[in-house]
Write a protein that holds these residues in place. Structure first.
Motif, PDB file in Angstrom:
ATOM      1  N   THR A   5      50.725  54.880  50.458  1.00 18.59           N
ATOM      2  CA  THR A   5      51.723  53.822  50.348  1.00 18.59           C
ATOM      3  C   THR A   5      51.206  52.768  49.369  1.00 18.59           C
ATOM      4  N   GLU A   6      52.111  52.189  48.626  1.00 22.72           N
ATOM      5  CA  GLU A   6      51.744  51.293  47.534  1.00 22.72           C
ATOM      6  C   GLU A   6      50.734  50.222  47.928  1.00 22.72           C
ATOM      7  N   LYS A   7      50.954  49.521  49.034  1.00 25.60           N
ATOM      8  CA  LYS A   7      50.096  48.386  49.372  1.00 25.60           C
ATOM      9  C   LYS A   7      48.673  48.826  49.701  1.00 25.60           C
ATOM     10  N   TYR A   8      48.511  50.054  50.157  1.00 20.80           N
ATOM     11  CA  TYR A   8      47.178  50.577  50.418  1.00 20.80           C
ATOM     12  C   TYR A   8      46.558  51.153  49.152  1.00 20.80           C
ATOM     13  N   LYS A   9      47.393  51.770  48.349  1.00 20.09           N
ATOM     14  CA  LYS A   9      46.912  52.409  47.124  1.00 20.09           C
ATOM     15  C   LYS A   9      46.298  51.399  46.164  1.00 20.09           C
ATOM     16  N   ILE A  10      46.965  50.263  45.966  1.00 16.65           N
ATOM     17  CA  ILE A  10      46.473  49.300  44.994  1.00 16.65           C
ATOM     18  C   ILE A  10      45.153  48.697  45.443  1.00 16.65           C
ATOM     19  N   VAL A  11      44.983  48.452  46.740  1.00  9.75           N
ATOM     20  CA  VAL A  11      43.722  47.917  47.250  1.00  9.75           C
ATOM     21  C   VAL A  11      42.599  48.933  47.062  1.00  9.75           C
ATOM     22  N   PHE A  12      42.897  50.204  47.347  1.00  5.65           N
ATOM     23  CA  PHE A  12      41.900  51.254  47.188  1.00  5.65           C
ATOM     24  C   PHE A  12      41.487  51.390  45.727  1.00  5.65           C
ATOM     25  N   VAL A  13      42.449  51.380  44.827  1.00  4.54           N
ATOM     26  CA  VAL A  13      42.162  51.519  43.401  1.00  4.54           C
ATOM     27  C   VAL A  13      41.273  50.371  42.910  1.00  4.54           C
ATOM     28  N   LEU A  14      41.628  49.152  43.286  1.00  6.39           N
ATOM     29  CA  LEU A  14      40.860  47.997  42.839  1.00  6.39           C
ATOM     30  C   LEU A  14      39.437  48.007  43.391  1.00  6.39           C
ATOM     31  N   HIS A  15      39.280  48.420  44.649  1.00  9.13           N
ATOM     32  CA  HIS A  15      37.963  48.389  45.285  1.00  9.13           C
ATOM     33  C   HIS A  15      37.105  49.590  44.889  1.00  9.13           C
ATOM     34  N   GLU A  16      37.643  50.783  45.064  1.00 10.19           N
ATOM     35  CA  GLU A  16      36.841  51.993  44.894  1.00 10.19           C
ATOM     36  C   GLU A  16      36.729  52.453  43.445  1.00 10.19           C
ATOM     37  N   LEU A  63      36.035  46.052  42.231  1.00 11.30           N
ATOM     38  CA  LEU A  63      36.242  44.652  42.598  1.00 11.30           C
ATOM     39  C   LEU A  63      35.827  44.436  44.042  1.00 11.30           C
ATOM     40  N   ASP A  64      35.265  43.264  44.321  1.00 10.62           N
ATOM     41  CA  ASP A  64      34.931  42.968  45.714  1.00 10.62           C
ATOM     42  C   ASP A  64      36.171  42.447  46.439  1.00 10.62           C
ATOM     43  N   ASN A  65      36.052  42.303  47.737  1.00  8.56           N
ATOM     44  CA  ASN A  65      37.209  41.919  48.545  1.00  8.56           C
ATOM     45  C   ASN A  65      37.788  40.562  48.144  1.00  8.56           C
ATOM     46  N   SER A 119      41.113  39.069  55.131  1.00  8.41           N
ATOM     47  CA  SER A 119      41.220  39.988  56.261  1.00  8.41           C
ATOM     48  C   SER A 119      42.247  41.075  55.993  1.00  8.41           C
ATOM     49  N   ASN A 120      43.319  40.713  55.280  1.00  5.86           N
ATOM     50  CA  ASN A 120      44.335  41.694  54.916  1.00  5.86           C
ATOM     51  C   ASN A 120      43.768  42.742  53.977  1.00  5.86           C
ATOM     52  N   VAL A 121      42.939  42.306  53.051  1.00  5.35           N
ATOM     53  CA  VAL A 121      42.295  43.240  52.128  1.00  5.35           C
ATOM     54  C   VAL A 121      41.461  44.242  52.909  1.00  5.35           C
ATOM     55  N   LYS A 122      40.678  43.751  53.865  1.00  3.83           N
ATOM     56  CA  LYS A 122      39.800  44.627  54.641  1.00  3.83           C
ATOM     57  C   LYS A 122      40.596  45.639  55.450  1.00  3.83           C
ATOM     58  N   VAL A 123      41.687  45.184  56.052  1.00  3.16           N
ATOM     59  CA  VAL A 123      42.518  46.080  56.854  1.00  3.16           C
ATOM     60  C   VAL A 123      43.149  47.158  55.982  1.00  3.16           C
TER      61      VAL A 123
END
Length: 218
Positions: free
Chosen positions: A143-154, A158-160, A172-176
């Motif tokens: 899902t988009e909101k999870y995908k973009i966080v994963f792409v940026l981090h992994e 980028l750090d949280n 906290s939202n980033v971590k979740v």
């Protein structure tokens, strides 16, 4: 116009702030350094919003033009990459709102208490083309909101805190979201590994082999 070796400067330790300063001083050709330096990052970020491949380059171009036009507004309060990512995200979301072509995927996955790092095993390294294609396929299912966080981090490292700044969401939202993204990826990879259709030979291919062999033995 100052003669520069773009490739050499792009991979050098010359800070983004210094490149920006030179562009603002009138050396427009130096902006190419920033484009080359962050093409991969911007591509991944925009792709993280489930944008069709054919539209990504158009959005990248718009983002770079917007960044150049507003370069004097970059104050250094955040890194240049974070500033550019925010512009890329804004351009992406604006176009999504204007066009029915951009749609969101909808998934409802339950969260469990395990996490997965796809970089841990050798077969999942980018140097393995087949594994890379598989990983890209699985990431695209997020899902988009999870995908973009994963792409940026992994993928972009980028750090949280930086991700929080880019997306305008709480730490906290980033971590979740990162936790859930990893969980979803692990489950998708497991499902693919259990899918009996993977590497299926197929009727036409089977027929072709049968016919070839039979021609040789009859």
């Amino acid at each position: 116009m100052e003669a520069i070796n773009i490739r050499q400067v792009t991979t050098s330790q010359l800070a983004d702030d210094e490149v920006v300063r030179r562009v603002l001083s009138g050396k427009k050709e130096w902006f190419e350094i920033l484009i080359r330096r962050y093409n991969q990052t911007l591509y991944r970020v925009i792709r993280g919003y489930n944008v069709a491949e054919d539209d990504i380059e158009d959005i990248m171009q718009e983002a770079y033009l917007r960044a150049y036009e507003n370069l004097d507004q970059f104050r250094g309060n955040s890194t240049f990459s974070t500033w550019l990512i925010r512009i890329g995200i804004n351009e992406t979301l604006q176009l999504k709102r204007k066009s029915k072509h951009f749609t969101l995927k909808v998934e409802d996955d339950e969260v469990q208490n395990k996490m997965m790092q796809i970089q841990d095993t050798q077969p999942m390294q980018p140097s393995n083309p087949a594994a890379r294609v598989l990983i890209e396929k699985v990431i695209d299912r997020l899902t988009e909101k999870y995908k973009i966080v994963f792409v940026l981090h992994e993928l972009e490292g980028l750090d949280n805190e930086e991700i929080s700044q880019c997306l305008g969401i709480s730490l906290s939202n980033v971590k979740v979201r990162l936790f859930r993204a990893r969980k979803m990826l692990r489950d998708e990879l497991l499902n693919l590994s259990l899918d009996t259709s993977v590497f299926e030979f197929g009727n036409s291919r089977c027929d072709r082999v049968v016919n070839t062999v039979m021609r040789h033995i009859t």
